[in-house]
Design a protein around this motif. Structure first.
Motif, PDB file in Angstrom:
ATOM      1  N   ILE A 153       0.998  -1.226   0.037  1.00 14.05           N
ATOM      2  CA  ILE A 153      -0.034   0.107   0.147  1.00 14.05           C
ATOM      3  C   ILE A 153       0.951   1.250   0.249  1.00 14.05           C
ATOM      4  CG2 ILE A 153      -1.647   1.184   1.561  1.00 14.05           C
ATOM      5  CD1 ILE A 153      -2.926  -1.142   2.235  1.00 14.05           C
ATOM      6  N   GLU A 154       1.837   1.371   0.741  1.00 17.61           N
ATOM      7  CA  GLU A 154       2.749   2.599   1.098  1.00 17.61           C
ATOM      8  C   GLU A 154       3.324   2.627  -0.326  1.00 17.61           C
ATOM      9  OE1 GLU A 154       3.205   4.930   3.088  1.00 17.61           O
ATOM     10  OE2 GLU A 154       1.627   4.263   4.040  1.00 17.61           O
ATOM     11  N   PHE A 155       4.112   1.639  -0.916  1.00 20.13           N
ATOM     12  CA  PHE A 155       4.592   1.703  -2.135  1.00 20.13           C
ATOM     13  C   PHE A 155       3.886   2.233  -3.368  1.00 20.13           C
ATOM     14  CE2 PHE A 155       6.477   0.110  -6.221  1.00 20.13           C
ATOM     15  CZ  PHE A 155       7.883   0.378  -6.137  1.00 20.13           C
ATOM     16  N   LEU A 156       2.757   1.699  -3.296  1.00 19.35           N
ATOM     17  CA  LEU A 156       1.858   2.227  -4.400  1.00 19.35           C
ATOM     18  C   LEU A 156       1.270   3.599  -4.322  1.00 19.35           C
ATOM     19  CD1 LEU A 156      -0.356  -1.207  -5.027  1.00 19.35           C
ATOM     20  CD2 LEU A 156       1.539  -0.156  -6.450  1.00 19.35           C
ATOM     21  N   LYS A 157       1.061   4.256  -3.149  1.00 20.35           N
ATOM     22  CA  LYS A 157       0.782   5.450  -2.627  1.00 20.35           C
ATOM     23  C   LYS A 157       1.767   6.337  -3.275  1.00 20.35           C
ATOM     24  CE  LYS A 157      -2.542   5.227   1.063  1.00 20.35           C
ATOM     25  NZ  LYS A 157      -2.611   5.211   2.665  1.00 20.35           N
ATOM     26  N   LYS A 158       3.050   6.070  -2.915  1.00 20.82           N
ATOM     27  CA  LYS A 158       4.166   6.902  -3.132  1.00 20.82           C
ATOM     28  C   LYS A 158       4.494   6.851  -4.848  1.00 20.82           C
ATOM     29  CE  LYS A 158       7.033   5.986   0.815  1.00 20.82           C
ATOM     30  NZ  LYS A 158       8.219   5.419   1.455  1.00 20.82           N
TER      31      LYS A 158
END
Length: 132
Positions: free
Chosen positions: A46-51
């Motif tokens: 989730i964090e990677f895709l948000k970035k």
């Protein structure tokens, strides 16, 4: 968020191929490599895709979006050309002031008076066009 995914499960979750997930791992997606199959933490995914997601860019009233520059730009020399008309809108094109690429924009008929105040609009029946 609270699950762990294999490369195959993450690909099915995101509706993409396994090679796409492997490319994301090569770009920096954290993976647990202690065991086989490698695991991806849901929170890391989730964090990677948000970035990775870029914010949407809106053009100002006198700007066109240049696909080559990937930014809103002013038309070169303040000149635009009407390409086609619909009942409620106009398709307008111009050259980018920075890279000289052809840019397109759709403007509604009711926005046209304020839009045309900023530019010199060429006659759609003219012989030469901006891209030629």
């Amino acid at each position: 968020m609270h699950r762990n995914y294999t490369v195959d499960e993450a690909a099915r979750l995101l509706n993409c191929s396994k090679s796409t997930i492997r490319r994301l791992i090569a770009k920096g997606l954290p993976v647990i490599k202690d065991q086989k199959p490698h695991l991806i933490l849901g929170s890391d995914l989730i964090e990677f895709l948000k970035k990775q997601r870029r914010p949407k860019v809106r053009c100002g009233p006198g700007e066109f979006y240049c696909l080559r520059c990937r930014a809103p730009r002013q038309p070169a020399l303040g000149m635009v050309e009407i390409r086609s008309r619909n009942v409620s809108s106009l398709n307008i094109r111009a050259l980018c002031d920075v890279c000289q690429a052809v840019m397109h924009r759709r403007v509604s008929e009711r926005q046209m008076p304020s839009f045309s105040a900023n530019f010199e609009i060429s006659d759609p029946q003219a012989q030469g066009h901006l891209g030629e």
